[in-house]
Write a protein that holds these residues in place. Structure first.
Motif, mmCIF file in Angstrom:
data_model
loop_
_atom_site.group_PDB
_atom_site.id
_atom_site.type_symbol
_atom_site.label_atom_id
_atom_site.label_comp_id
_atom_site.label_asym_id
_atom_site.label_seq_id
_atom_site.Cartn_x
_atom_site.Cartn_y
_atom_site.Cartn_z
ATOM 1 N N SER A 219 0.847 -1.195 0.000
ATOM 2 C CA SER A 219 0.000 0.000 0.000
ATOM 3 C C SER A 219 0.884 1.247 0.000
ATOM 4 C CB SER A 219 -0.894 0.020 1.244
ATOM 5 O OG SER A 219 -0.110 0.301 2.396
ATOM 6 N N TYR A 220 0.320 2.329 -0.501
ATOM 7 C CA TYR A 220 1.075 3.585 -0.461
ATOM 8 C C TYR A 220 1.383 3.993 0.975
ATOM 9 C CZ TYR A 220 0.999 4.465 -5.435
ATOM 10 O OH TYR A 220 1.233 4.378 -6.773
ATOM 11 N N GLU A 221 0.424 3.754 1.855
ATOM 12 C CA GLU A 221 0.678 4.141 3.247
ATOM 13 C C GLU A 221 1.887 3.392 3.806
ATOM 14 O OE1 GLU A 221 -2.645 3.882 5.947
ATOM 15 O OE2 GLU A 221 -1.330 4.041 7.697
ATOM 16 N N ASP A 263 -4.606 8.220 -4.478
ATOM 17 C CA ASP A 263 -4.283 7.129 -3.540
ATOM 18 C C ASP A 263 -2.943 7.362 -2.863
ATOM 19 O OD1 ASP A 263 -6.370 5.484 -3.865
ATOM 20 O OD2 ASP A 263 -5.267 3.882 -4.915
ATOM 21 N N GLY A 267 -2.126 8.029 0.992
ATOM 22 C CA GLY A 267 -1.196 7.159 1.706
ATOM 23 C C GLY A 267 -0.135 7.966 2.439
#
Ligand code: SF4
Length: 463
Positions: A219-221, A263, A267
Motif C-alpha cells: 500500500s502507499y501508506e 491514492d 497514503g
C-alpha cells in the motif's frame, strides 16, 4: 499504458469541455460572497465567461480583485518563502512524458552504452555531501525529485522482488544497479543520506512512490511509512499535471492515473506526512480540465486536510517533445496565468497557501501574481537542475537579498518560513545583510551573493 498522441495532431476531441449553465455574473457574486464554488462557477471565472470569446479584460480584473481580497482575508499580506536546496538524484528516466525535458533515456546511463548524455546520477554519499554543504549555508529544507531510474528500488527486499520477475525490464521497468555506470542506491539509502542535521526532507512524489512499490501489492501508506522512517518529512504532490485521464493520455501516458495519484497522496498523509499539490497547465488541456483538477484537489483536502500549499505550474513549452513535435505551439498567456492563480485561490477554499513560482513565471510576473491570489514565492533553490537543463535563464537560486528587494517593491512584508508554514520569521528589510535563520545551522549569514536572473523562459518537468 495508453496510446500516445499523434505528433502534429494539436486538436484533441475531449469529452470534457468548457460549457456551463452558469453565468459569469453569478459565479463572480458567489466568489465575492465567499460561497463554495461549483465546477461551473470555476469555469465561468477562469474563462471570464463562456458567453464571450477570449478573455474579457474588465471581467478578468474583477476575478483578480476578488481573489486578491480573499488572499488578504485568509493569509494576510505576508509573502513567504523557504530557504531550500534542490538535490535531484538522477535524470535517468524512460517514462517519456511529452512535457518533460528533464529525463535522459535511461539506457544511456548503462555502463556499456557508450552513448553521450548530459545527465547525472548521484550516489547517496554525493547527495549527503550536497546537503551538508547547503546546511552549513543555512538552508531549512532539501527538496529532492528525480527521474524514475530503472535500478531504483525501495530497499533490498524490493530489489529481490523486482529481480525475480521473468523479464524485469519489460514487466516492471527494472534493471539491476550493476548495469549502470552509477548505482543510485535504494530510495531508503538516498533519504537516509539526505536526512542529516535536522534538515526538512521534502521528497517522493506520487510517481516516485509508485516506482518505489512497482511489482508489489504494497500500500502507499506502508511505503510512505518506510520512507518516513528513513527521514522523509513531507511529500511534493507533483506529477499531478492535470488530473483528468483524457489529458494524461496525451501528455504523460506512461504515468500513474489520477486515481492512483490521489491514492498515493492519501497514503502519504495517512503515514503522517504533509503534502503539497500542483497543477501543470497551459498545454493541451482546456479550462474545464483545469477546474476538474481543482475539484479533485479540493475533495482530497476535504477528506484529509493534509495539503499545505497549492502550486500552479505554467507549462513552459520550449525544448519539450510536445512543442518540438508540433502537438502544442506555446503555453498559457499572461492573462491565463493570472486567472489560474486567482481561481485557484477562490476555488480551493480549504487550502491556505497558493504559490507563485518564479522559476516558471520569471520575477516580474511572479510578483504580479502575488496580487492575484498567491501568497508564497517559493524557495531559494540553491541548485535547480530541472530548470537549468531545460534551458532556463532564471538563475539557479534566489538570495534573501533578492527576496527582500522584490517583495519590498510590491509593498508587502517578506517572511522566511518553514516548509509547513507553521514557523515564520518576518524579515526587517532595514536590517541587512539578509540571510536564513530558521534552518538548523542558519545564523543569518547570507546564503550566497545576489545573482541576477534575466527574462522569462525557464522550462522543466514537474519531476
Ligand atoms: S516528468 Fe518525471 S516521470 Fe515523466 S519523463 Fe520527466 S522525469 Fe520521467
Amino acid at each position: 499504458m495508453h496510446e500516445p498522441p499523434v505528433p502534429g495532431d494539436g486538436d484533441f476531441e475531449f469529452s470534457i469541455v468548457p460549457e456551463t449553465d452558469q453565468s459569469f455574473e453569478n459565479a463572480l457574486a458567489a466568489a465575492r460572497d465567499g460561497d463554495r464554488l461549483t465546477v461551473d462557477d470555476g469555469i465561468e471565472l477562469v474563462t471570464t465567461g463562456t458567453d464571450v470569446d477570449g478573455i474579457d479584460p474588465v471581467r478578468k480584473e474583477q476575478v483578480l480583485e476578488a481573489a486578491d481580497r480573499r488572499r488578504a482575508e485568509v493569509v494576510g499580506d505576508e509573502v513567504t518563502f523557504v530557504a531550500n536546496l534542490n538535490n535531484n538524484v538522477t535524470t535517468a528516466c524512460n517514462t517519456g512524458c511529452l512535457f518533460c525535458n528533464f529525463k535522459d533515456t535511461a539506457h544511456r546511463f548503462e555502463a556499456d552504452s557508450g552513448a553521450d548524455h548530459a545527465g547525472f546520477t548521484k550516489t547517496p554519499a554525493e547527495s549527503r555531501a550536497a546537503v551538508e554543504e547547503a546546511l552549513g549555508m543555512g538552508i531549512y529544507e532539501v527538496t529532492s525529485v528525480s527521474g524514475l531510474h530503472p535500478a531504483f528500488a525501495l530497499n533490498d527486499e524490493h530489489h529481490e522482488i523486482l529481480a525475480g520477475h521473468d523479464d524485469p525490464a519489460t514487466q516492471v521497468n527494472y534493471k539491476p544497479p550493476a548495469v549502470y555506470e552509477t548505482d543510485p542506491g535504494t530510495y531508503l539509502d538516498q533519504l537516509r543520506a539526505m536526512s542529516v542535521g535536522g534538515v526538512h526532507l521534502h521528497s517522493m512524489t506520487p510517481e516516485e512512490a509508485a516506482h518505489a512499490r512497482r511489482g508489489t501489492d504494497w500500500s502507499y501508506e506502508s511505503v510512505y511509512r518506510k520512507l518516513r522512517a528513513a527521514g522523509l518529512d513531507s511529500a511534493p504532490g507533483t506529477a499531478a499535471e492535470i488530473l483528468v485521464e483524457e489529458v494524461r493520455d496525451v501528455i504523460c501516458p506512461g504515468k500513474i492515473g489520477s486515481d492512483e495519484w490521489v491514492d498515493a497522496m492519501e497514503g502519504a498523509i495517512a503515514a503522517g506526512l504533509d503534502v503539497t499539490a500542483t497543477m501543470m497547465y497551459g498545454h493541451v488541456e482546456n479550462a474545464a480540465h483545469r477546474i476538474h483538477h481543482l475539484q479533485t484537489v479540493r475533495d482530497l483536502q476535504d477528506r484529509t486536510g493534509g495539503i499545505t500549499e497549492f502550486v500552479p505550474l505554467s507549462f513552459v513549452h520550449q525544448n519539450t517533445p510536445l512543442y518540438e513535435r508540433g502537438v502544442v505551439d506555446g503555453g498559457a498567456s499572461d492573462a491565463e496565468d493570472e486567472l489560474v492563480i486567482a481561481v485557484s485561490r477562490l476555488f480551493l477554499d480549504n487550502v491556505e497557501n497558493v504559490q507563485s513560482s518564479w522559476v516558471k513565471f520569471g520575477d516580474a510576473k511572479a510578483l504580479k501574481l502575488l496580487n492575484c491570489g498567491a501568497n508564497d514565492l517559493m524557495g531559494t533553490i540553491l541548485s535547480e537542475e530541472i530548470t537549468t537543463r531545460a534551458g532556463g535563464t532564471h538563475g539557479e537560486f534566489r538570495s534573501f537579498a533578492d527576496y527582500v528587494g522584490m517583495i519590498d517593491a510590491i509593498g508587502r512584508p517578506a517572511v522566511e518560513r518553514s516548509t509547513d508554514y507553521r514557523t515564520r520569521r518576518r524579515i526587517d528589510h532595514d536590517d541587512p545583510p539578509h540571510g536564513p535563520e530558521l534552518g538548523p545551522r542558519a545564523d543569518g549569514t547570507p546564503l550566497l551573493g545576489s545573482r541576477a536572473a534575466p527574462g522569462r523562459d525557464a522550462a522543466g518537468a514537474d519531476d
